[in-house]
Write a protein that holds these residues in place. Sequence first.
Motif, PDB file in Angstrom:
ATOM      1  N   VAL A 180      -2.603 -14.377 -20.131  1.00  0.00           N
ATOM      2  CA  VAL A 180      -1.567 -13.504 -19.741  1.00  0.00           C
ATOM      3  C   VAL A 180      -0.029 -13.909 -19.927  1.00  0.00           C
ATOM      4  CG1 VAL A 180      -0.649 -11.931 -17.916  1.00  0.00           C
ATOM      5  CG2 VAL A 180      -3.227 -12.235 -18.090  1.00  0.00           C
ATOM      6  N   LYS A 181       0.383 -15.075 -19.494  1.00  0.00           N
ATOM      7  CA  LYS A 181       1.696 -15.544 -19.285  1.00  0.00           C
ATOM      8  C   LYS A 181       1.780 -17.015 -20.200  1.00  0.00           C
ATOM      9  CE  LYS A 181       2.812 -13.484 -14.833  1.00  0.00           C
ATOM     10  NZ  LYS A 181       3.441 -13.637 -13.724  1.00  0.00           N
ATOM     11  N   GLY A 182       0.572 -17.489 -20.503  1.00  0.00           N
ATOM     12  CA  GLY A 182       0.525 -18.750 -21.162  1.00  0.00           C
ATOM     13  C   GLY A 182       0.688 -18.789 -22.776  1.00  0.00           C
ATOM     14  N   SER A 183       0.321 -19.641 -23.484  1.00  0.00           N
ATOM     15  CA  SER A 183       0.418 -19.847 -24.949  1.00  0.00           C
ATOM     16  C   SER A 183      -0.876 -18.977 -25.464  1.00  0.00           C
ATOM     17  CB  SER A 183       0.081 -21.161 -25.051  1.00  0.00           C
ATOM     18  OG  SER A 183      -1.044 -21.869 -24.439  1.00  0.00           O
ATOM     19  N   LEU A 184      -1.845 -18.578 -24.793  1.00  0.00           N
ATOM     20  CA  LEU A 184      -2.924 -17.914 -25.333  1.00  0.00           C
ATOM     21  C   LEU A 184      -2.994 -16.387 -25.015  1.00  0.00           C
ATOM     22  CD1 LEU A 184      -5.878 -20.475 -24.661  1.00  0.00           C
ATOM     23  CD2 LEU A 184      -4.260 -20.308 -26.660  1.00  0.00           C
ATOM     24  N   ASN A 185      -1.925 -15.923 -24.983  1.00  0.00           N
ATOM     25  CA  ASN A 185      -1.639 -14.681 -24.557  1.00  0.00           C
ATOM     26  C   ASN A 185      -1.641 -13.412 -25.535  1.00  0.00           C
ATOM     27  OD1 ASN A 185       0.770 -14.909 -25.797  1.00  0.00           O
ATOM     28  ND2 ASN A 185       2.221 -13.916 -24.238  1.00  0.00           N
ATOM     29  N   ILE A 186      -2.451 -13.729 -26.761  1.00  0.00           N
ATOM     30  CA  ILE A 186      -2.604 -12.807 -27.836  1.00  0.00           C
ATOM     31  C   ILE A 186      -3.220 -11.564 -27.457  1.00  0.00           C
ATOM     32  CG2 ILE A 186      -4.649 -14.034 -28.416  1.00  0.00           C
ATOM     33  CD1 ILE A 186      -4.358 -13.236 -31.454  1.00  0.00           C
ATOM     34  N   PHE A 187      -4.219 -11.691 -26.326  1.00  0.00           N
ATOM     35  CA  PHE A 187      -4.824 -10.402 -25.959  1.00  0.00           C
ATOM     36  C   PHE A 187      -4.133  -9.632 -25.057  1.00  0.00           C
ATOM     37  CE2 PHE A 187      -8.229 -13.040 -27.926  1.00  0.00           C
ATOM     38  CZ  PHE A 187      -8.345 -12.333 -28.924  1.00  0.00           C
ATOM     39  N   ASN A 188      -3.065 -10.066 -24.634  1.00  0.00           N
ATOM     40  CA  ASN A 188      -2.440  -9.260 -23.673  1.00  0.00           C
ATOM     41  C   ASN A 188      -1.223  -8.444 -24.100  1.00  0.00           C
ATOM     42  OD1 ASN A 188      -1.856  -8.709 -20.736  1.00  0.00           O
ATOM     43  ND2 ASN A 188       0.286  -9.952 -21.100  1.00  0.00           N
ATOM     44  N   HIS A 189      -1.614  -7.774 -25.167  1.00  0.00           N
ATOM     45  CA  HIS A 189      -0.729  -6.595 -25.795  1.00  0.00           C
ATOM     46  C   HIS A 189      -1.430  -5.239 -26.244  1.00  0.00           C
ATOM     47  CE1 HIS A 189       0.988 -10.451 -26.845  1.00  0.00           C
ATOM     48  NE2 HIS A 189       2.153  -9.957 -26.765  1.00  0.00           N
ATOM     49  N   PRO A 230      -4.342   0.178 -19.638  1.00  0.00           N
ATOM     50  CA  PRO A 230      -4.157  -1.099 -18.897  1.00  0.00           C
ATOM     51  C   PRO A 230      -3.982  -2.249 -19.959  1.00  0.00           C
ATOM     52  CG  PRO A 230      -6.258  -0.274 -18.258  1.00  0.00           C
ATOM     53  CD  PRO A 230      -5.509   0.824 -18.906  1.00  0.00           C
ATOM     54  N   LEU A 231      -3.367  -3.152 -19.396  1.00  0.00           N
ATOM     55  CA  LEU A 231      -3.343  -4.384 -20.110  1.00  0.00           C
ATOM     56  C   LEU A 231      -4.108  -5.698 -19.359  1.00  0.00           C
ATOM     57  CD1 LEU A 231       0.218  -4.861 -21.538  1.00  0.00           C
ATOM     58  CD2 LEU A 231      -1.755  -4.189 -22.854  1.00  0.00           C
ATOM     59  N   LEU A 232      -4.310  -6.749 -19.841  1.00  0.00           N
ATOM     60  CA  LEU A 232      -5.090  -7.709 -19.335  1.00  0.00           C
ATOM     61  C   LEU A 232      -4.150  -8.269 -18.017  1.00  0.00           C
ATOM     62  CD1 LEU A 232      -7.809  -9.150 -19.966  1.00  0.00           C
ATOM     63  CD2 LEU A 232      -6.409 -11.051 -21.070  1.00  0.00           C
ATOM     64  N   GLU A 233      -2.709  -8.071 -18.514  1.00  0.00           N
ATOM     65  CA  GLU A 233      -1.740  -8.356 -17.437  1.00  0.00           C
ATOM     66  C   GLU A 233      -1.787  -7.629 -16.074  1.00  0.00           C
ATOM     67  OE1 GLU A 233       2.995  -9.088 -16.708  1.00  0.00           O
ATOM     68  OE2 GLU A 233       2.135  -8.366 -18.768  1.00  0.00           O
ATOM     69  N   ASP A 234      -2.358  -6.318 -16.413  1.00  0.00           N
ATOM     70  CA  ASP A 234      -2.595  -5.486 -15.092  1.00  0.00           C
ATOM     71  C   ASP A 234      -3.790  -5.945 -14.384  1.00  0.00           C
ATOM     72  OD1 ASP A 234      -0.361  -3.609 -15.907  1.00  0.00           O
ATOM     73  OD2 ASP A 234      -1.733  -2.892 -17.501  1.00  0.00           O
ATOM     74  N   LEU A 235      -4.790  -6.263 -14.960  1.00  0.00           N
ATOM     75  CA  LEU A 235      -6.063  -6.911 -14.140  1.00  0.00           C
ATOM     76  C   LEU A 235      -5.363  -8.104 -13.172  1.00  0.00           C
ATOM     77  CD1 LEU A 235      -8.981  -7.086 -13.485  1.00  0.00           C
ATOM     78  CD2 LEU A 235      -9.317  -8.349 -15.762  1.00  0.00           C
ATOM     79  N   TYR A 236      -4.755  -9.005 -14.078  1.00  0.00           N
ATOM     80  CA  TYR A 236      -4.220 -10.184 -13.394  1.00  0.00           C
ATOM     81  C   TYR A 236      -3.410 -10.047 -12.184  1.00  0.00           C
ATOM     82  CZ  TYR A 236      -1.062 -14.413 -12.990  1.00  0.00           C
ATOM     83  OH  TYR A 236      -0.306 -15.328 -12.343  1.00  0.00           O
ATOM     84  N   ASN A 237      -2.548  -8.771 -12.129  1.00  0.00           N
ATOM     85  CA  ASN A 237      -1.548  -8.467 -11.026  1.00  0.00           C
ATOM     86  C   ASN A 237      -2.510  -7.909 -10.067  1.00  0.00           C
ATOM     87  OD1 ASN A 237       0.954  -9.457 -12.409  1.00  0.00           O
ATOM     88  ND2 ASN A 237       0.904  -7.484 -13.245  1.00  0.00           N
ATOM     89  N   ALA A 238      -3.487  -7.031 -10.411  1.00  0.00           N
ATOM     90  CA  ALA A 238      -4.368  -6.432  -9.265  1.00  0.00           C
ATOM     91  C   ALA A 238      -5.124  -7.716  -8.606  1.00  0.00           C
ATOM     92  CB  ALA A 238      -5.269  -5.527 -10.151  1.00  0.00           C
ATOM     93  N   LEU A 239      -5.555  -8.524  -9.268  1.00  0.00           N
ATOM     94  CA  LEU A 239      -6.203  -9.807  -8.812  1.00  0.00           C
ATOM     95  C   LEU A 239      -5.302 -10.368  -7.539  1.00  0.00           C
ATOM     96  CD1 LEU A 239      -8.349 -11.118 -11.639  1.00  0.00           C
ATOM     97  CD2 LEU A 239      -9.218 -10.266  -9.684  1.00  0.00           C
ATOM     98  N   LEU A 240      -4.111 -10.591  -7.743  1.00  0.00           N
ATOM     99  CA  LEU A 240      -3.205 -11.191  -7.345  1.00  0.00           C
ATOM    100  C   LEU A 240      -2.886 -10.613  -5.647  1.00  0.00           C
ATOM    101  CD1 LEU A 240      -0.580 -12.958  -9.621  1.00  0.00           C
ATOM    102  CD2 LEU A 240      -2.315 -13.872  -8.361  1.00  0.00           C
ATOM    103  N   THR A 241      -3.060  -9.083  -5.623  1.00  0.00           N
ATOM    104  CA  THR A 241      -2.866  -8.447  -4.708  1.00  0.00           C
ATOM    105  C   THR A 241      -4.094  -8.437  -3.778  1.00  0.00           C
ATOM    106  OG1 THR A 241      -3.585  -6.356  -5.776  1.00  0.00           O
ATOM    107  CG2 THR A 241      -1.361  -7.034  -6.064  1.00  0.00           C
ATOM    108  N   GLN A 242      -5.117  -8.983  -4.001  1.00  0.00           N
ATOM    109  CA  GLN A 242      -6.558  -9.120  -3.269  1.00  0.00           C
ATOM    110  C   GLN A 242      -6.262  -9.964  -2.299  1.00  0.00           C
ATOM    111  OE1 GLN A 242      -8.674  -6.190  -4.011  1.00  0.00           O
ATOM    112  NE2 GLN A 242      -7.056  -5.946  -5.154  1.00  0.00           N
ATOM    113  N   ASP A 243      -7.166  -9.894  -0.848  1.00  0.00           N
ATOM    114  CA  ASP A 243      -6.899 -10.814  -0.006  1.00  0.00           C
ATOM    115  C   ASP A 243      -7.847 -11.898  -0.204  1.00  0.00           C
ATOM    116  OD1 ASP A 243      -5.188  -9.127   1.145  1.00  0.00           O
ATOM    117  OD2 ASP A 243      -6.712  -8.093   2.184  1.00  0.00           O
ATOM    118  N   GLU A 244      -9.043 -11.634  -1.031  1.00  0.00           N
ATOM    119  CA  GLU A 244      -9.844 -12.641  -1.038  1.00  0.00           C
ATOM    120  C   GLU A 244      -9.591 -13.889  -1.914  1.00  0.00           C
ATOM    121  OE1 GLU A 244     -12.010  -8.873  -0.494  1.00  0.00           O
ATOM    122  OE2 GLU A 244     -10.343  -9.633  -1.853  1.00  0.00           O
TER     123      GLU A 244
END
Length: 495
Positions: free
Chosen positions: A304-313, A276-290
């Motif tokens: 993940v999507k911004g200018s500091l996405n160096i750790f999303n690879h 998994p990538l950091l983006e997978d964690l980001y997407n999983a968080l968005l699917t939560q109800d809280e």
Amino acid sequence: EKSEIISKVYLSLLPSDLATYGRDAKALLKELQSQNERMFLVTFLVLNTGKTEQELETNVFQAVSIAQKHNCELCRLDFQQEQGLMSSLPLADCQIEIQRGLTTSSTAIFVPFTTQELFDNGKESLYYGLNALSNNLIMVDRKKLKNPNGLILGTPGSGKSFSAKREICNAFLVTDDDIIICDPECEYAPLVERLHGQVIHISPASTQYINPMDINSNYSEEDNPLALKADFVLSLCELVVGGKEGLQPVEKTVIDRCVHVIYRKYFENPTPENMPLLEDLYNALLTQDEPEARHVAAALEIYVKGSLNIFNHHTNVDINNRIVCFDIKQLGKQLKKLGMLIVQDAVWGRVTANRSAGKSTRYYADEFHLLLKEEQTAAYSVEIWKRFRKWGGIPTALTQNVKDLLASPEVSNIFENSDFVYMLNQANGDRQILAKQLNISPHQLSYVTHSGEGEGLLFFGNVILPFVDHFPKDLELYRILTTRLSEVAEAQKHE
């Protein structure tokens, strides 16, 4: 009575120096008879050398002056220079027939019977300089300590990085250990490249990537490595979200829930593509109800999507090379804290993998005070110092001030859990702390007071030794190891 009076008269007529010699002879006889002393005939030679005749004359004059200051007289061996040189060499052949009678106590002064030595002739013993008292080699194996964790302490310019590189070189050549370096100032790259290691440049402009979500089956000593990885992800998110109070309980719950979800696919089929990538964690968080999940996801978005996405690879460098250097100098202020935490996790992953292979891992963290500034990286460092020993890890921290290691009770555990302390020149406040913590005598402290480069004290287990390590400056290896700006610039000119 008449004879006693005559003897007193005769004594009064004796010269004063002769009377003094008489008293000394009586005292000597008393020592030999009642104090278990023996008489030795001693020849004491002082060998003076010089590159030129003028330098030699100066050295002889200085030696004579020092002797006179202590009420001694040095006599030059005119017409016996060759015999004097041969007698000074370790050939057990004294060709000078000048002898002085001395008792056992006086003779013992010239032989350093009480000098402490550190010499282990094991196959993985490394060189740490010369004993400043006896000039003998200091050769030790840190793995034989109860706790091999180490610290290299010293003021700027005292030679901390150089000493660490010396140990890295020796460990690379003598042992089979893996070596990992966290390099915040880009000082180790020339050495690592020369040893055909992997230098990983981590920066927003770099195309070399480390995936913070990487995991291996040996990541934890428990059956479930995911529990420890979830703890790391929580620390990472806490650093990202920020705030004085850190993550709220609900936020921790949803993050933990998502971590278990995103790793499910990888553990079903553990291939690099399924990591998994950091983006997978980001997407999983968005699917939560809280709503708390969306709050954490919003904080993660720039990474993940911004200018500091160096750790999303996905990781695209060889982190399994025997010697790996993480160069984080070019990371900006926003990414440096995150980068150091991710490097620490990568080190942990390597150590756990090596443990199952029966291999030791040496980890060097330069500018260690940077890791202690943030709560998350400081807590991770404390864990490393507590647990690495069991996993075959040998961590070494380099820092300028001992005060940084005593900032809190938790961080002070790093100092207390280090049985190897390499002390170079120390600031006044730090000297007092070291004297108290390691029980260093005032005389021993003089070796870290305004000392030169490569000079100081070595604390090894329960032994404290002064050392000297003057590296020849005309070697190519010196040009690779040095970080002095003028010498680095000179070396680049030659290239």
